[in-house]
Design an enzyme around this catalytic site. Structure first.
Site, PDB file in Angstrom:
ATOM      1  N   TYR A  31       0.830  -1.204   0.000  1.00 34.27           N
ATOM      2  CA  TYR A  31       0.000   0.000   0.000  1.00 34.27           C
ATOM      3  C   TYR A  31       0.863   1.252   0.000  1.00 34.27           C
ATOM      4  O   TYR A  31       2.075   1.187   0.188  1.00 34.27           O
ATOM      5  CB  TYR A  31      -0.959   0.000   1.197  1.00 34.27           C
ATOM      6  CG  TYR A  31      -0.328   0.351   2.529  1.00 34.27           C
ATOM      7  CD1 TYR A  31       0.548  -0.526   3.163  1.00 34.27           C
ATOM      8  CD2 TYR A  31      -0.595   1.569   3.152  1.00 34.27           C
ATOM      9  CE1 TYR A  31       1.121  -0.201   4.384  1.00 34.27           C
ATOM     10  CE2 TYR A  31      -0.019   1.896   4.377  1.00 34.27           C
ATOM     11  CZ  TYR A  31       0.831   1.008   4.988  1.00 34.27           C
ATOM     12  OH  TYR A  31       1.412   1.335   6.189  1.00 34.27           O
ATOM     13  N   ARG A  50       8.214   4.173  -4.636  1.00 32.24           N
ATOM     14  CA  ARG A  50       8.302   3.206  -3.536  1.00 32.24           C
ATOM     15  C   ARG A  50       7.312   2.054  -3.757  1.00 32.24           C
ATOM     16  O   ARG A  50       7.626   0.893  -3.470  1.00 32.24           O
ATOM     17  CB  ARG A  50       8.031   3.894  -2.187  1.00 32.24           C
ATOM     18  CG  ARG A  50       8.180   2.939  -0.999  1.00 32.24           C
ATOM     19  CD  ARG A  50       8.130   3.652   0.329  1.00 32.24           C
ATOM     20  NE  ARG A  50       6.841   4.282   0.551  1.00 32.24           N
ATOM     21  CZ  ARG A  50       6.559   5.094   1.561  1.00 32.24           C
ATOM     22  NH1 ARG A  50       7.499   5.397   2.455  1.00 32.24           N
ATOM     23  NH2 ARG A  50       5.361   5.628   1.702  1.00 32.24           N
ATOM     24  N   ARG A  98      -7.640 -21.312  -1.831  1.00 31.51           N
ATOM     25  CA  ARG A  98      -6.701 -20.729  -0.867  1.00 31.51           C
ATOM     26  C   ARG A  98      -5.474 -21.622  -0.743  1.00 31.51           C
ATOM     27  O   ARG A  98      -5.563 -22.749  -0.258  1.00 31.51           O
ATOM     28  CB  ARG A  98      -7.379 -20.587   0.500  1.00 31.51           C
ATOM     29  CG  ARG A  98      -6.466 -20.018   1.575  1.00 31.51           C
ATOM     30  CD  ARG A  98      -7.110 -20.065   2.949  1.00 31.51           C
ATOM     31  NE  ARG A  98      -6.226 -19.532   3.987  1.00 31.51           N
ATOM     32  CZ  ARG A  98      -5.255 -20.224   4.588  1.00 31.51           C
ATOM     33  NH1 ARG A  98      -5.034 -21.484   4.240  1.00 31.51           N
ATOM     34  NH2 ARG A  98      -4.489 -19.661   5.505  1.00 31.51           N
ATOM     35  N   HIS A 100      -1.053 -21.161   0.068  1.00 27.94           N
ATOM     36  CA  HIS A 100      -0.083 -20.162   0.493  1.00 27.94           C
ATOM     37  C   HIS A 100       0.779 -19.635  -0.652  1.00 27.94           C
ATOM     38  O   HIS A 100       0.981 -18.432  -0.785  1.00 27.94           O
ATOM     39  CB  HIS A 100       0.833 -20.731   1.584  1.00 27.94           C
ATOM     40  CG  HIS A 100       0.166 -20.833   2.925  1.00 27.94           C
ATOM     41  ND1 HIS A 100      -0.916 -21.641   3.147  1.00 27.94           N
ATOM     42  CD2 HIS A 100       0.435 -20.215   4.097  1.00 27.94           C
ATOM     43  CE1 HIS A 100      -1.299 -21.512   4.406  1.00 27.94           C
ATOM     44  NE2 HIS A 100      -0.496 -20.659   5.010  1.00 27.94           N
ATOM     45  N   LYS A 146       6.485  -1.832   1.870  1.00 29.39           N
ATOM     46  CA  LYS A 146       5.303  -1.240   2.520  1.00 29.39           C
ATOM     47  C   LYS A 146       4.140  -2.215   2.379  1.00 29.39           C
ATOM     48  O   LYS A 146       3.231  -2.035   1.571  1.00 29.39           O
ATOM     49  CB  LYS A 146       4.990   0.147   1.929  1.00 29.39           C
ATOM     50  CG  LYS A 146       4.109   0.989   2.854  1.00 29.39           C
ATOM     51  CD  LYS A 146       4.150   2.442   2.468  1.00 29.39           C
ATOM     52  CE  LYS A 146       3.093   3.270   3.172  1.00 29.39           C
ATOM     53  NZ  LYS A 146       3.236   3.360   4.618  1.00 29.39           N
ATOM     54  N   LEU A 203      11.129   1.287   7.125  1.00 29.56           N
ATOM     55  CA  LEU A 203      10.511   1.736   5.883  1.00 29.56           C
ATOM     56  C   LEU A 203      11.257   2.977   5.390  1.00 29.56           C
ATOM     57  O   LEU A 203      11.501   3.901   6.171  1.00 29.56           O
ATOM     58  CB  LEU A 203       9.038   2.092   6.125  1.00 29.56           C
ATOM     59  CG  LEU A 203       8.302   2.452   4.835  1.00 29.56           C
ATOM     60  CD1 LEU A 203       7.928   1.181   4.072  1.00 29.56           C
ATOM     61  CD2 LEU A 203       7.055   3.263   5.115  1.00 29.56           C
TER      62      LEU A 203
HETATM   63  C1  LIG Z   1       6.606   1.847   9.671  1.00 25.90           C
HETATM   64  C2  LIG Z   1       6.576   3.185   9.021  1.00 25.90           C
HETATM   65  N1  LIG Z   1       7.698   3.929   9.010  1.00 25.90           N
HETATM   66  C3  LIG Z   1       7.724   5.155   8.445  1.00 25.90           C
HETATM   67  C4  LIG Z   1       6.588   5.704   7.877  1.00 25.90           C
HETATM   68  C5  LIG Z   1       6.659   7.074   7.252  1.00 25.90           C
HETATM   69  O1  LIG Z   1       6.654   6.967   5.844  1.00 25.90           O
HETATM   70  P1  LIG Z   1       6.203   8.210   4.960  1.00 25.90           P
HETATM   71  O2  LIG Z   1       7.043   9.362   5.346  1.00 25.90           O
HETATM   72  O3  LIG Z   1       6.445   7.769   3.556  1.00 25.90           O
HETATM   73  O4  LIG Z   1       4.758   8.436   5.259  1.00 25.90           O
HETATM   74  C6  LIG Z   1       5.408   4.968   7.839  1.00 25.90           C
HETATM   75  C7  LIG Z   1       4.213   5.505   7.210  1.00 25.90           C
HETATM   76  O5  LIG Z   1       3.209   4.884   7.104  1.00 25.90           O
HETATM   77  C8  LIG Z   1       5.399   3.672   8.425  1.00 25.90           C
HETATM   78  O6  LIG Z   1       4.301   2.920   8.424  1.00 25.90           O
END
Ligand SMILES: Cc1ncc(COP(=O)(O)O)c(C=O)c1O
Length: 284
Positions: A31, A50, A98, A100, A146, A203
């Site tokens: 997402y 991303r 279903r 995996h 993400k 992330l």
């Molecule tokens: C685990 C995590 N880290 C960092 C961020 C910040 O990311 P961004 O600046 O792209 O919103 C998010 C945003 O959802 C997140 O879920």
């Protein structure tokens, strides 16, 4: 609220998902959340970049960026949002059984996007800073993707909420701070900005990246050395970043006071908002 599901424009409440969708069954999807300022998605290129990286890391094929951008434009033209957010999710689709392992042959990916208003954050979080608590990082080993699989983040966020804190700072097994449950983490020591290095354990935040560019433009030195919880609590300034919160100062960690928002944090928050204004001044 308006949505675009697999290219079909409809009210969000009318969207339907198969019970065999792999996002629903396995959390098998990715997402993005982008911020809308006056109806315009800020850092859209970075978010879609991303998203592409997440899809590639997941081995999800068949997504077309150009089609997605056209759909997003149609959604925004129709919904005419003001400020708010744009949410987008892609799952590995809904095969008839279903299992995996990835469906073979592959089925169509399922795409959902919608725009929604943004609940405002308490203004005192910006003027006086927010409270955070530390929490063990129990997430998986691919946090740079993400993914919609967010249980470790959910548990940490709930832990923070139950303690009246705004965010949970995730700490790895070595006792080093990584990021928040939904934010990236920064600290300032002797005028040097610090943040966790980009690895598979955090992330790569779009806001983190923009703040680092701004810091570099402003001649602020950056250090990516890992930092312990104890050292974090001794820092001159601490702040968190995310699409929906921008730059938010941290006032206390586990109840121990860091202090009022400091000069580097305030400078970066102002510069970040100036960057948004610059974006809005460019004709759409
Ligand atoms: C685990 C995590 N880290 C960092 C961020 C910040 O990311 P961004 O600046 O792209 O919103 C998010 C945003 O959802 C997140 O879920």
């Amino acid at each position: 609220m308006w949505a675009m599901q697999d290219g079909n424009l409809m009210p969000l409440a009318d969207c339907k998902v198969s019970v065999l969708d792999r996002g629903y069954l396995f959390g098998d999807g990715v997402y993005e959340v982008a911020r809308l300022y006056r109806g315009r998605p800020y850092l859209l290129t970075e978010h879609l970049d991303r998203l592409e990286r997440s899809l590639e890391a997941m081995g999800m094929v068949g997504w077309n960026r150009r089609v997605c951008e056209t759909r997003l434009r149609q959604l925004l033209d129709h919904a005419k949002p003001d400020s708010g957010l744009f949410y987008m999710q892609i799952t590995r689709g809904a095969p008839s059984v279903r299992k995996h392992a990835f469906p073979s042959p592959a089925v169509d990916l399922a795409e959902l996007m919608y725009v929604a208003p943004l609940a405002p954050h308490p203004e005192e979080n910006y003027t006086h800073g927010c409270a955070v608590v530390t929490h063990e990082d129990i997430r998986w080993g691919r946090c740079h993707i993400k993914s919609i699989n967010l249980l470790g983040n959910v548990f940490a966020a709930q832990y923070a909420k139950q303690r009246g804190a705004y965010e949970a700072v995730l700490v790895n097994k070595a006792g080093r701070v990584l990021e928040g449950s939904h934010t990236n983490l920064f600290w300032v020591r002797n005028g040097v900005l610090g943040t966790a290095p980009l690895t598979e354990n955090i992330l790569p935040g779009t806001t983190r990246d923009r703040v680092l560019s701004i810091a570099s433009q402003q001649g602020i030195a950056v250090d990516y050395s890992p930092l312990s919880v104890e050292a974090l609590k001794e820092c001159d300034e601490v702040f968190i970043t995310a699409t929906t919160i921008e730059v938010m100062p941290v006032r206390s960690i586990d109840g121990e006071v860091v202090g009022e928002p400091g000069p580097v944090t305030n400078r970066l928050l102002r510069a970040y908002r100036d960057d948004v204004d610059r974006f809005l001044s460019i004709p759409a």
